[in-house]
Every structure is written in structure tokens, then in C-alpha cells.
Write an enzyme that holds these catalytic residues in place. Structure first.
Site, PDB file in Angstrom:
ATOM      1  N   HIS A 264       0.853  -1.195   0.000  1.00  0.00           N
ATOM      2  CA  HIS A 264       0.000   0.000   0.000  1.00  0.00           C
ATOM      3  C   HIS A 264       0.885   1.240   0.000  1.00  0.00           C
ATOM      4  O   HIS A 264       1.947   1.245   0.625  1.00  0.00           O
ATOM      5  CB  HIS A 264      -0.893   0.019   1.251  1.00  0.00           C
ATOM      6  CG  HIS A 264      -2.094   0.896   1.108  1.00  0.00           C
ATOM      7  ND1 HIS A 264      -2.054   2.243   1.321  1.00  0.00           N
ATOM      8  CD2 HIS A 264      -3.355   0.604   0.732  1.00  0.00           C
ATOM      9  CE1 HIS A 264      -3.261   2.758   1.112  1.00  0.00           C
ATOM     10  NE2 HIS A 264      -4.071   1.782   0.751  1.00  0.00           N
ATOM     11  N   ASP A 321      -7.848  -5.631  -0.049  1.00  0.00           N
ATOM     12  CA  ASP A 321      -8.287  -6.515  -1.128  1.00  0.00           C
ATOM     13  C   ASP A 321      -7.950  -7.978  -0.921  1.00  0.00           C
ATOM     14  O   ASP A 321      -8.458  -8.842  -1.644  1.00  0.00           O
ATOM     15  CB  ASP A 321      -7.675  -6.033  -2.451  1.00  0.00           C
ATOM     16  CG  ASP A 321      -8.286  -4.701  -2.855  1.00  0.00           C
ATOM     17  OD1 ASP A 321      -7.534  -3.726  -3.042  1.00  0.00           O
ATOM     18  OD2 ASP A 321      -9.527  -4.634  -2.929  1.00  0.00           O
TER      19      ASP A 321
HETATM   20  C1  SDX Z   1      -6.288  -0.244  -2.944  1.00  0.00           C
HETATM   21  O1  SDX Z   1      -4.520   4.248  -2.046  1.00  0.00           O
HETATM   22  C2  SDX Z   1      -5.517   3.683  -1.457  1.00  0.00           C
HETATM   23  O2  SDX Z   1      -5.979   4.096  -0.410  1.00  0.00           O
HETATM   24  C3  SDX Z   1      -6.090   2.475  -2.210  1.00  0.00           C
HETATM   25  C4  SDX Z   1      -7.097   1.623  -1.447  1.00  0.00           C
HETATM   26  C5  SDX Z   1      -8.395   2.367  -1.215  1.00  0.00           C
HETATM   27  O3  SDX Z   1      -9.112   2.027  -0.262  1.00  0.00           O
HETATM   28  O4  SDX Z   1      -8.734   3.223  -2.078  1.00  0.00           O
HETATM   29  O5  SDX Z   1      -6.546   1.250  -0.189  1.00  0.00           O
HETATM   30  C6  SDX Z   1      -7.447   0.370  -2.243  1.00  0.00           C
HETATM   31  O6  SDX Z   1      -6.076   0.053  -4.079  1.00  0.00           O
HETATM   32  C7  SDX Z   1      -5.371  -1.156  -2.178  1.00  0.00           C
HETATM   33  C8  SDX Z   1      -4.169  -1.654  -3.034  1.00  0.00           C
HETATM   34  C9  SDX Z   1      -4.654  -2.769  -3.960  1.00  0.00           C
HETATM   35  N1  SDX Z   1      -3.561  -3.108  -4.941  1.00  0.00           N
HETATM   36  C10 SDX Z   1      -2.885  -4.264  -4.821  1.00  0.00           C
HETATM   37  O7  SDX Z   1      -3.018  -5.078  -3.910  1.00  0.00           O
HETATM   38  C11 SDX Z   1      -1.910  -4.503  -5.978  1.00  0.00           C
HETATM   39  C12 SDX Z   1      -0.567  -5.009  -5.444  1.00  0.00           C
HETATM   40  N2  SDX Z   1       0.094  -3.883  -4.712  1.00  0.00           N
HETATM   41  C13 SDX Z   1       1.069  -3.118  -5.420  1.00  0.00           C
HETATM   42  O8  SDX Z   1       0.803  -2.942  -6.789  1.00  0.00           O
HETATM   43  C14 SDX Z   1       1.467  -1.855  -4.659  1.00  0.00           C
HETATM   44  O9  SDX Z   1       1.769  -2.236  -3.377  1.00  0.00           O
HETATM   45  C15 SDX Z   1       0.524  -0.663  -4.607  1.00  0.00           C
HETATM   46  C16 SDX Z   1      -0.009  -0.281  -5.955  1.00  0.00           C
HETATM   47  C17 SDX Z   1      -0.606  -0.947  -3.696  1.00  0.00           C
HETATM   48  C18 SDX Z   1       1.318   0.507  -4.033  1.00  0.00           C
HETATM   49  O10 SDX Z   1       2.227   0.862  -4.988  1.00  0.00           O
HETATM   50  P1  SDX Z   1       3.463   1.849  -4.690  1.00  0.00           P
HETATM   51  O11 SDX Z   1       3.272   2.588  -3.412  1.00  0.00           O
HETATM   52  O12 SDX Z   1       3.700   2.623  -5.940  1.00  0.00           O
HETATM   53  O13 SDX Z   1       4.640   0.873  -4.439  1.00  0.00           O
HETATM   54  P2  SDX Z   1       5.606   0.281  -5.581  1.00  0.00           P
HETATM   55  O14 SDX Z   1       4.786  -0.395  -6.630  1.00  0.00           O
HETATM   56  O15 SDX Z   1       6.555   1.343  -6.010  1.00  0.00           O
HETATM   57  O16 SDX Z   1       6.388  -0.859  -4.774  1.00  0.00           O
HETATM   58  C19 SDX Z   1       7.574  -0.550  -4.014  1.00  0.00           C
HETATM   59  C20 SDX Z   1       8.367  -1.844  -4.020  1.00  0.00           C
HETATM   60  C21 SDX Z   1       8.622  -2.367  -5.425  1.00  0.00           C
HETATM   61  O17 SDX Z   1       9.813  -3.124  -5.388  1.00  0.00           O
HETATM   62  P3  SDX Z   1      11.137  -2.475  -6.114  1.00  0.00           P
HETATM   63  O18 SDX Z   1      10.778  -2.273  -7.570  1.00  0.00           O
HETATM   64  O19 SDX Z   1      11.418  -1.189  -5.381  1.00  0.00           O
HETATM   65  O20 SDX Z   1      12.202  -3.554  -5.908  1.00  0.00           O
HETATM   66  O21 SDX Z   1       7.622  -2.877  -3.344  1.00  0.00           O
HETATM   67  C22 SDX Z   1       7.325  -3.929  -4.277  1.00  0.00           C
HETATM   68  C23 SDX Z   1       7.501  -3.347  -5.653  1.00  0.00           C
HETATM   69  O22 SDX Z   1       7.823  -4.344  -6.582  1.00  0.00           O
HETATM   70  N3  SDX Z   1       5.935  -4.317  -4.061  1.00  0.00           N
HETATM   71  C24 SDX Z   1       5.483  -5.566  -4.135  1.00  0.00           C
HETATM   72  C25 SDX Z   1       4.099  -5.483  -3.887  1.00  0.00           C
HETATM   73  N4  SDX Z   1       3.767  -4.201  -3.670  1.00  0.00           N
HETATM   74  C26 SDX Z   1       4.913  -3.492  -3.789  1.00  0.00           C
HETATM   75  N5  SDX Z   1       6.110  -6.728  -4.393  1.00  0.00           N
HETATM   76  C27 SDX Z   1       5.339  -7.835  -4.412  1.00  0.00           C
HETATM   77  N6  SDX Z   1       3.995  -7.835  -4.189  1.00  0.00           N
HETATM   78  C28 SDX Z   1       3.352  -6.675  -3.930  1.00  0.00           C
HETATM   79  N7  SDX Z   1       2.053  -6.682  -3.712  1.00  0.00           N
END
Ligand code: SDX
Length: 385
Positions: A264, A321
Site C-alpha cells: 500500500h 483486497d
Molecule cells: C487499494 O490508495 C488507497 O488508499 C487504495 C485503497 C483504497 O481504499 O482506495 O486502499 C485500495 O487500491 C489497495 C491496493 C490494492 N492493490 C494491490 O493489492 C496490488 C498489489 N500492490 C502493489 O501494486 C502496490 O503495493 C501498490 C499499488 C498498492 C502501491 O504501490 P506503490 O506505493 O507505488 O509501491 P511500488 O509499486 O513502487 O512498490 C515498491 C516496491 C517495489 O519493489 P522495487 O521495484 O522497489 O524492488 O515494493 C514492491 C515493488 O515491486 N511491491 C510488491 C508489492 N507491492 C509493492 N512486491 C510484491 N507484491 C506486492 N504486492
């Protein structure tokens, strides 16, 4: 500007404040969430979606009379106009339900009595109408996807009882409706998330509320946002057997694939909504189907592994989720409906933030730092290679 004179670029507006708001506080470090000052734990335990909608819209908990009047407005707005039913009938089995939802919501403006009235009172009425209509629209989309036809809403039922009635064509189990009401409460609002921000960007140009929330629906669809609940269940289905969980997760992480339902932008600890959903999922286990029990075992093993691997070290924890899928399966809701249900819950957050922002409106217009070529001379097409 940084010391090197280059602009400070914040990818995805990470860490950037866009406005002041008194609607929702998300404490990402402590893992706490508040709607208008009330903790989500207390609201989940004591409130209903109708009451939470009133709280988010008006900023206070309603008296019994206020809630009854508000609820009557919601009930009266449930029936769908024939053209909206036609839109759903035409598209429901030809495209993603979020696309049909977007088209149906856009069409609602055709029934608006005065689109030129942008007063707060008019937008409050529009908000109440949208909250009610999105419940009926999403339920009707699900009904058509299952081969059914539109059913007139039942005015004696609660919002989520009526949702399940219009979805399934029969009076719902009270426990299922209460569980769905909890999911609606938990998904109702979450500060400036991507879909709410998208709503604000569209509305900041002084486009109307239907246009603004249509932008929110479009943004919510993506698997990085509202689409994650369906994607997380798809992953659990792909794992199939709990004993496959660790291998699946290891392979995914090794392949740099994200595990949906984790991570998140704001929560760097357990999402408090995931805690509540997980507790409810565990509480309903004994009289659940084998399918739900298997999904729950997979979810728990994935949770343990992800927390060990990426929780404390990377701040990647379960979010709202992750455990939602098995809950919806236990209510008999198909996974294509998860994100549309998220939209039908979050509509109140989108409308409330939009009305709050309009009180001190400024069009969103961020900058890009140009890194492309400059000073090129035009070359006539005959001379191009
Ligand atoms: C919702 O914002 C809100 O409030 C949203 C929400 C709401 O109520 O409206 O809470 C609802 O959307 C919840 C999130 C649902 N999405 C997911 O579950 C999808 C999986 N999560 C990721 O895509 C990610 O964690 C996000 C999109 C939620 C957050 O993205 P960020 O803050 O841009 O983080 P990032 O993608 O830059 O990740 C930072 C690092 C990365 O690694 P590096 O490239 O730096 O090596 O963390 C890793 C990412 O690869 N990472 C994950 C991961 N989430 C982040 N690695 C594996 N699995 C994951 N789920």
C-alpha cells in the site's frame, strides 16, 4: 529544485499533499483509519452503510429522524430508468462489468432535472441518487451476467439486502446481507486514493459530478487499485491447493510479479480493514463450503509467507483486497462483481471529496520536466529517410 538544479519529481505524486480534508484520516504508520473522526473499528462494529454514508456526506452521525429521512431518499432513488436497464442489457455480457458500470453512470445525467445547477444542495441530491443508483446498477449488471432480468427494488429492505435481492432475485440470508454491509462500510472511503484523486482532477475543471465519478470508476478498475480483490482471488484459485502456496509465491516474487492484495502506498503496516475482514472470514469458517475453507487456508499461508518475506523488511502487508475474495465467495458473489461492488461502496467517498474540494476549487495542473529534443528544423516529407 534539487541541488543539481533539476526539478524534484515525485513519481505517482508519492508524498505530495493536494488539499486539506476533514473526511478521512489514514494513519499509515499506526495502521489506523478514521471516517470523520470515528475509527473504522467502531464503525465496522456498530454502524451500517446507510449511516456511514450520512456520516461521510454530512460530517456527523445522524439522529434517528435524520437517518430515516436519508434512508427514504436512498430507497426512493433505487428504481432504474428503462434506458439504464437497456444499457445494461446491451453491454452486460459483452464487456467487463466495470465498463458497463461506467456507461450506465454516464447515462444517468440524461435524467438530471437541471445540469446547470451546481449548488451544494443539488450536488448533495445527486450524491444520494448516485449512492442508491450504483447499488441498483451493479446488482442489475450481475443479474444480467447470470442470465437474469431487471428486478424492481424492494423498498422494505436495507441497502445491501436490496442489493442481494436485485442480484439474485430472492430475499437474501440476513447474515449474508450484514456481511456485505460490512464490506460496503470498509470500502466506502479512503482519502485521496487513485480513484478519488481521479474524480477530483475531472471535477476540478468544473465538469459535473457524473463526469467526475465516471473518471473515478475508470481509475478504480485497474488491478493495482480496485481490481486487486478479483486478482487476489484469481491467484488463490491458481494456487488451488494450500500446499502449493509457498511455491507459487516464491515463483511469483522471483519473477518480479506482484502479489495482489499486498502492499500500500500509505499503510506500512497491516491495513486495519484487512484485519477486520480476516477476523470475519475466520469467524464464519465452521459452516462454510469446502471451497471457502480451502481459499481461507491458502490466504492464511500466503499472508504468513508474505509478512515473513516482505512485511517488516519492505513494509508490504495485506491490504483491504486480500481477504475480500473468500468473503464474497461465501456470500455467493462471482469474482467479476468484486470491483463493481467496490465502486458501489466508494461512490460516497468520491462524491464527498468532490463536494469538499469544490468549496476551495483549483484546477489540477502539475508539471512535467521535459527531457526530449529541442530546436529541430522541419524536414519536408520528400526529404525524410
Ligand atoms: C487499494 O490508495 C488507497 O488508499 C487504495 C485503497 C483504497 O481504499 O482506495 O486502499 C485500495 O487500491 C489497495 C491496493 C490494492 N492493490 C494491490 O493489492 C496490488 C498489489 N500492490 C502493489 O501494486 C502496490 O503495493 C501498490 C499499488 C498498492 C502501491 O504501490 P506503490 O506505493 O507505488 O509501491 P511500488 O509499486 O513502487 O512498490 C515498491 C516496491 C517495489 O519493489 P522495487 O521495484 O522497489 O524492488 O515494493 C514492491 C515493488 O515491486 N511491491 C510488491 C508489492 N507491492 C509493492 N512486491 C510484491 N507484491 C506486492 N504486492
Amino acid at each position: 529544485m534539487t541541488e543539481t538544479g533539476l526539478p524534484q519529481i515525485s513519481q505517482g505524486l508519492d508524498g505530495i499533499y493536494i488539499a486539506e480534508s476533514s473526511i478521512c484520516k489514514v494513519d499509515g504508520i499506526a495502521g489506523r483509519l478514521y471516517y470523520r473522526g470515528y475509527s473504522i473499528d467502531q464503525l465496522a462494529k456498530n454502524s451500517t452503510y446507510e449511516e456511514v454514508c450520512y456520516l461521510i456526506l454530512y460530517g456527523k452521525l445522524p439522529t434517528a429522524i435524520e437517518l430515516a429521512e436519508f434512508n427514504k431518499k436512498l430507497v426512493d432513488a433505487r428504481p432504474l430508468p428503462p434506458m439504464i436497464i437497456d444499457v445494461i442489457n446491451e453491454f452486460a455480457n459483452k464487456q467487463d462489468p466495470m465498463d458497463t458500470l461506467r456507461s450506465a453512470v454516464s447515462s444517468l445525467s440524461a435524467y438530471d432535472t437541471d445540469m446547470n445547477d451546481s449548488s451544494e444542495a443539488a450536488n448533495l441530491d445527486r450524491s444520494i441518487n448516485l449512492i442508491s443508483k450504483l447499488g441498483s446498477i451493479v446488482a442489475t449488471i450481475g443479474r444480467y451476467m447470470n442470465g437474469g432480468k431487471y428486478i424492481e427494488p424492494n423498498p422494505s429492505m436495507t441497502h445491501t439486502e436490496n442489493f442481494l435481492y436485485m442480484l439474485n432475485g430472492k430475499a437474501p440470508d440476513k447474515k449474508d446481507a450484514e456481511l456485505l454491509d460490512l464490506m460496503f462500510v470498509l470500502h466506502a472511503e479512503h482519502s485521496s486514493n487513485a480513484s478519488t484523486f481521479s474524480t477530483l482532477v475531472a471535477g476540478s475543471t468544473l465538469a459535473d459530478l457524473y463526469s467526475a465519478v465516471t473518471s473515478g470508476i475508470a481509475a478504480l478498475k485497474g488491478p493495482l487499485h480496485g481490481g486487486a480483490d478479483e486478482a487476489a482471488l484469481k491467484m488463490m484459485r491458481a494456487i488451488g491447493n494450500p500446499d502449493n502456496t509457498e511455491k507459487y509465491i516464491n515463483d511469483a516474487l522471483a519473477g518480479k510479479r506482484k502479489i495482489m492484495g499486498f502492499g500500500h502506498r500509505v499503510y506500512k503496516t497491516y491495513d486495519p480493514r484487512a484485519t477486520i475482514i480476516k477476523e470475519d472470514l475466520l469467524a464464519l469458517q465452521e459452516n462454510q463450503s469446502e471451497d471457502v475453507k480451502t481459499l481461507t487456508k491458502i490466504a492464511l499461508r500466503a499472508e504468513t509467507m508474505m509478512i515473513e518475506k516482505l512485511g517488516k523488511s519492505h513494509g508490504i502487508w495485506p491490504n483491504i483486497d486480500f481477504f475480500a475474495g473468500p468473503i464474497y465467495v461465501s456470500i455467493g458473489i462471482q469474482m467479476e462483481m468484486f470491483t463493481p461492488i467496490f465502486a458501489a461502496s466508494r461512490i460516497v467517498g468520491w462524491c464527498s471529496h468532490m463536494m469538499e474540494y469544490w468549496k476551495n476549487n483549483r484546477i489540477f495542473r502539475p508539471l512535467e520536466y521535459y527531457v526530449g529534443p529541442s530546436g529541430l528544423d522541419y524536414v519536408p516529407i520528400k526529404e525524410r529517410k
